[in-house]
Design an enzyme around this catalytic site. Structure first.
Site, mmCIF file in Angstrom:
data_model
loop_
_atom_site.group_PDB
_atom_site.id
_atom_site.type_symbol
_atom_site.label_atom_id
_atom_site.label_comp_id
_atom_site.label_asym_id
_atom_site.label_seq_id
_atom_site.Cartn_x
_atom_site.Cartn_y
_atom_site.Cartn_z
ATOM 1 N N SER A 8 0.847 -1.199 0.000
ATOM 2 C CA SER A 8 0.000 0.000 0.000
ATOM 3 C C SER A 8 0.876 1.240 0.000
ATOM 4 O O SER A 8 1.683 1.439 0.914
ATOM 5 C CB SER A 8 -0.877 0.004 1.251
ATOM 6 O OG SER A 8 -1.267 1.332 1.563
ATOM 7 N N HIS A 33 -1.647 -1.723 -3.934
ATOM 8 C CA HIS A 33 -2.863 -1.338 -3.214
ATOM 9 C C HIS A 33 -2.913 0.188 -3.098
ATOM 10 O O HIS A 33 -1.982 0.822 -2.607
ATOM 11 C CB HIS A 33 -2.845 -1.986 -1.830
ATOM 12 C CG HIS A 33 -4.083 -1.756 -1.019
ATOM 13 N ND1 HIS A 33 -5.212 -2.536 -1.160
ATOM 14 C CD2 HIS A 33 -4.369 -0.849 -0.056
ATOM 15 C CE1 HIS A 33 -6.142 -2.118 -0.306
ATOM 16 N NE2 HIS A 33 -5.656 -1.083 0.373
ATOM 17 N N ASP A 35 -4.975 3.429 -1.677
ATOM 18 C CA ASP A 35 -5.966 3.841 -0.690
ATOM 19 C C ASP A 35 -6.558 5.194 -1.053
ATOM 20 O O ASP A 35 -5.899 6.228 -0.947
ATOM 21 C CB ASP A 35 -5.314 3.910 0.694
ATOM 22 C CG ASP A 35 -5.073 2.526 1.252
ATOM 23 O OD1 ASP A 35 -6.033 1.726 1.277
ATOM 24 O OD2 ASP A 35 -3.937 2.224 1.646
ATOM 25 N N MET A 37 -9.120 8.064 -0.268
ATOM 26 C CA MET A 37 -9.883 8.607 0.871
ATOM 27 C C MET A 37 -10.415 9.982 0.503
ATOM 28 O O MET A 37 -9.705 10.778 -0.109
ATOM 29 C CB MET A 37 -8.962 8.730 2.089
ATOM 30 C CG MET A 37 -8.288 7.422 2.457
ATOM 31 S SD MET A 37 -7.371 7.568 3.987
ATOM 32 C CE MET A 37 -6.526 5.976 4.016
ATOM 33 N N HIS A 66 -8.816 0.686 -3.219
ATOM 34 C CA HIS A 66 -9.628 0.581 -2.000
ATOM 35 C C HIS A 66 -10.287 1.939 -1.764
ATOM 36 O O HIS A 66 -9.630 2.887 -1.351
ATOM 37 C CB HIS A 66 -8.681 0.196 -0.846
ATOM 38 C CG HIS A 66 -9.331 0.130 0.494
ATOM 39 N ND1 HIS A 66 -8.591 0.048 1.657
ATOM 40 C CD2 HIS A 66 -10.627 0.131 0.884
ATOM 41 C CE1 HIS A 66 -9.408 -0.002 2.699
ATOM 42 N NE2 HIS A 66 -10.647 0.063 2.258
ATOM 43 N N MET A 68 -12.290 4.369 0.153
ATOM 44 C CA MET A 68 -12.847 4.760 1.455
ATOM 45 C C MET A 68 -13.536 6.103 1.246
ATOM 46 O O MET A 68 -13.016 7.157 1.604
ATOM 47 C CB MET A 68 -11.708 4.845 2.494
ATOM 48 C CG MET A 68 -11.207 3.473 2.915
ATOM 49 S SD MET A 68 -9.575 3.522 3.671
ATOM 50 C CE MET A 68 -8.560 3.405 2.195
ATOM 51 N N MET A 142 -10.799 -4.907 7.380
ATOM 52 C CA MET A 142 -9.866 -3.935 7.971
ATOM 53 C C MET A 142 -9.390 -4.448 9.330
ATOM 54 O O MET A 142 -10.189 -4.907 10.145
ATOM 55 C CB MET A 142 -10.558 -2.584 8.161
ATOM 56 C CG MET A 142 -10.957 -1.868 6.889
ATOM 57 S SD MET A 142 -9.602 -1.572 5.728
ATOM 58 C CE MET A 142 -8.414 -0.676 6.729
ATOM 59 N N ASP A 180 -6.077 -5.629 5.836
ATOM 60 C CA ASP A 180 -5.449 -4.327 5.616
ATOM 61 C C ASP A 180 -5.284 -3.593 6.935
ATOM 62 O O ASP A 180 -6.268 -3.285 7.608
ATOM 63 C CB ASP A 180 -6.378 -3.543 4.672
ATOM 64 C CG ASP A 180 -5.808 -2.217 4.204
ATOM 65 O OD1 ASP A 180 -4.723 -1.834 4.658
ATOM 66 O OD2 ASP A 180 -6.474 -1.573 3.371
HETATM 67 C C1 DX5 Z 1 -5.781 2.307 6.136
HETATM 68 C C2 DX5 Z 1 -5.354 1.829 4.760
HETATM 69 C C3 DX5 Z 1 -4.253 0.818 4.738
HETATM 70 C C4 DX5 Z 1 -3.038 1.114 5.491
HETATM 71 C C5 DX5 Z 1 -1.994 0.040 5.398
HETATM 72 O O1 DX5 Z 1 -6.966 3.025 6.021
HETATM 73 O O2 DX5 Z 1 -6.439 1.269 4.092
HETATM 74 O O3 DX5 Z 1 -3.947 0.420 3.412
HETATM 75 O O4 DX5 Z 1 -2.505 2.324 5.078
HETATM 76 O O5 DX5 Z 1 -0.847 0.567 5.915
HETATM 77 P P1 DX5 Z 1 -0.082 -0.013 7.184
HETATM 78 O O6 DX5 Z 1 0.533 -1.295 6.708
HETATM 79 O O7 DX5 Z 1 0.911 1.051 7.484
HETATM 80 O O8 DX5 Z 1 -1.075 -0.225 8.276
HETATM 81 ZN ZN ZN Z 2 -6.365 -0.068 2.068
#
Ligand code: DX5
Ligand code: ZN
Length: 223
Positions: A8, A33, A35, A37, A66, A68, A142, A180
């Site tokens: 990620s 991956h 993220d 947001m 992903h 969010m 999660m 995750d």
């Molecule tokens: C959290 C994210 C994750 C996270 C993973 O909301 O979806 O992908 O950043 O990172 P680490 O491995 O640092 O927890």
């Molecule tokens: Zn994620």
């Protein structure tokens, strides 16, 4: 089931993103991956379709997006268009989960099939998956409260993974189960043994002194 390592980029050095992605790809990562947001569904604002589009040009790795975000129905087509290979939305972000899963599957262009995933926050019951479990390609559980990288792994997530894997087995489903948050060398084997087969790892890879080596070491641990 095949194991997938999905670094990620959330905690990577965004000024050197291309180099970091090249390092994980050379180290044997399976997916990248991403993220996404929106500052509403979670209290953080990260990457949008322009970043996905830019990464699409510099890596062969499948892009595991992903989302969010609130109103995922608005954003799914943007990420499909930008080059996502897999789009995961949160069950908590919609009241129309089956329609959204269909939208993801229908959003690939020119015969491309985009994989559909559904994610649950740590406190959302697994029963939220029931209406779509037979339809989806992946569940993302999660193991931290979504929003930020670098948080501590919540061990209750292992019990949830085991229950979900058992449920999938009972239904004869080969669904990928991704986890995750807070995963690294010290707990990745326990996560695998709980029935997870896709591992999102941020900090433990992108904040390591050697990103490529950290990727290789985790791949070795996963076997
Ligand atoms: C959290 C994210 C994750 C996270 C993973 O909301 O979806 O992908 O950043 O990172 P680490 O491995 O640092 O927890
Ligand atoms: Zn994620």
């Amino acid at each position: 089931m095949r194991n997938f390592l999905a670094p990620s980029i959330l905690n990577s050095d965004f000024a050197r993103l291309g180099e970091a992605v090249e390092a994980v790809e050379r180290g044997g990562a399976d997916w990248l991956h991403l993220d996404v947001m929106d500052g509403h569904f979670v209290p953080n604002l990260t990457i949008g379709p322009v970043v996905v589009e830019a990464l699409r040009k510099v890596t062969q790795l499948p892009l595991d997006c992903h989302l969010m975000v609130n109103e995922p129905e608005k954003m799914v087509p943007w990420f499909a268009e930008a080059g996502a290979d897999s789009i995961t939305i949160h069950a908590e972000a919609t009241e129309h989960l089956p329609a959204l899963v269909r939208l993801i599957h229908a959003s690939g262009k020119n015969g491309k099939r985009i994989r559909a995933g559904v994610s649950l926050r740590p406190n959302t019951g697994l029963e939220a998956l029931e209406p779509v479990l037979a339809e989806i390609d992946m569940v993302l559980l999660m193991s931290v409260h979504p929003g930020f990288g670098g948080q501590k792994f919540m061990p209750e997530a292992l019990v949830r993974a085991r229950a979900l894997r058992d449920r999938c087995d009972a239904l004869g489903l080969n669904t990928d189960i991704e986890m995750d948050g807070g995963i690294g060398a010290s707990n990745v084997e326990a996560v695998r043994d709980a029935g997870v087969n896709a591992f999102v790892i941020g900090t433990a890879i992108f904040r390591a002194p050697d990103i490529g080596q950290a990727t290789r070491d985790l791949k070795t641990l996963l076997g």
